[in-house]
Scaffold this active site. Structure first.
Site, PDB file in Angstrom:
ATOM      1  N   ILE A   1     -59.360 -62.476 -48.022  1.00  0.00           N
ATOM      2  CA  ILE A   1     -57.975 -62.630 -48.452  1.00  0.00           C
ATOM      3  C   ILE A   1     -57.102 -62.466 -47.210  1.00  0.00           C
ATOM      4  CG2 ILE A   1     -56.122 -61.748 -49.897  1.00  0.00           C
ATOM      5  CD1 ILE A   1     -58.336 -60.595 -51.745  1.00  0.00           C
TER       6      ILE A   1
ATOM      7  N   ALA B   1     -60.213 -57.982 -48.132  1.00  0.00           N
ATOM      8  CA  ALA B   1     -58.798 -58.183 -47.834  1.00  0.00           C
ATOM      9  C   ALA B   1     -58.537 -57.752 -46.402  1.00  0.00           C
ATOM     10  CB  ALA B   1     -57.944 -57.368 -48.787  1.00  0.00           C
ATOM     11  N   GLU B   2     -57.886 -58.611 -45.636  1.00  0.00           N
ATOM     12  CA  GLU B   2     -57.574 -58.265 -44.251  1.00  0.00           C
ATOM     13  C   GLU B   2     -56.113 -57.849 -44.137  1.00  0.00           C
ATOM     14  OE1 GLU B   2     -58.105 -61.519 -41.552  1.00  0.00           O
ATOM     15  OE2 GLU B   2     -56.515 -62.686 -42.437  1.00  0.00           O
ATOM     16  N   GLY B   3     -55.836 -57.007 -43.149  1.00  0.00           N
ATOM     17  CA  GLY B   3     -54.466 -56.590 -42.892  1.00  0.00           C
ATOM     18  C   GLY B   3     -53.962 -55.487 -43.796  1.00  0.00           C
TER      19      GLY B   3
END
Length: 68
Positions: free
Chosen positions: A3, A37-39
């Site tokens: 994501i 999920a990144e970030g």
């Protein structure tokens, strides 16, 4: 399946991003893929992603980039 951080950063305030994240998680689950999920920068983001079914995360909440 990943994501993008552009959806993660507004997952607490933007209903469209919530819908997109939910769709990505559902698609990943239906294909038997892990969804990450990144970030992720805050516990609130992580908690919301968990509520939406995302179980894997990366971002500054967990650690800053390190030199090689």
């Amino acid at each position: 399946m990943k994501i993008d951080h552009s959806f993660v950063c507004d997952v607490l305030t933007d209903a469209n991003d919530v819908a997109i994240v939910s769709t990505i998680v559902a698609l990943g689950n239906s294909l038997d893929l892990r969804v990450i999920a990144e970030g992720v920068e805050t516990e609130a983001q992580r908690d919301r992603l968990l509520q939406l079914g995302c179980m894997f995360y990366q971002g500054y909440l967990f650690g800053c980039p390190a030199p090689p």
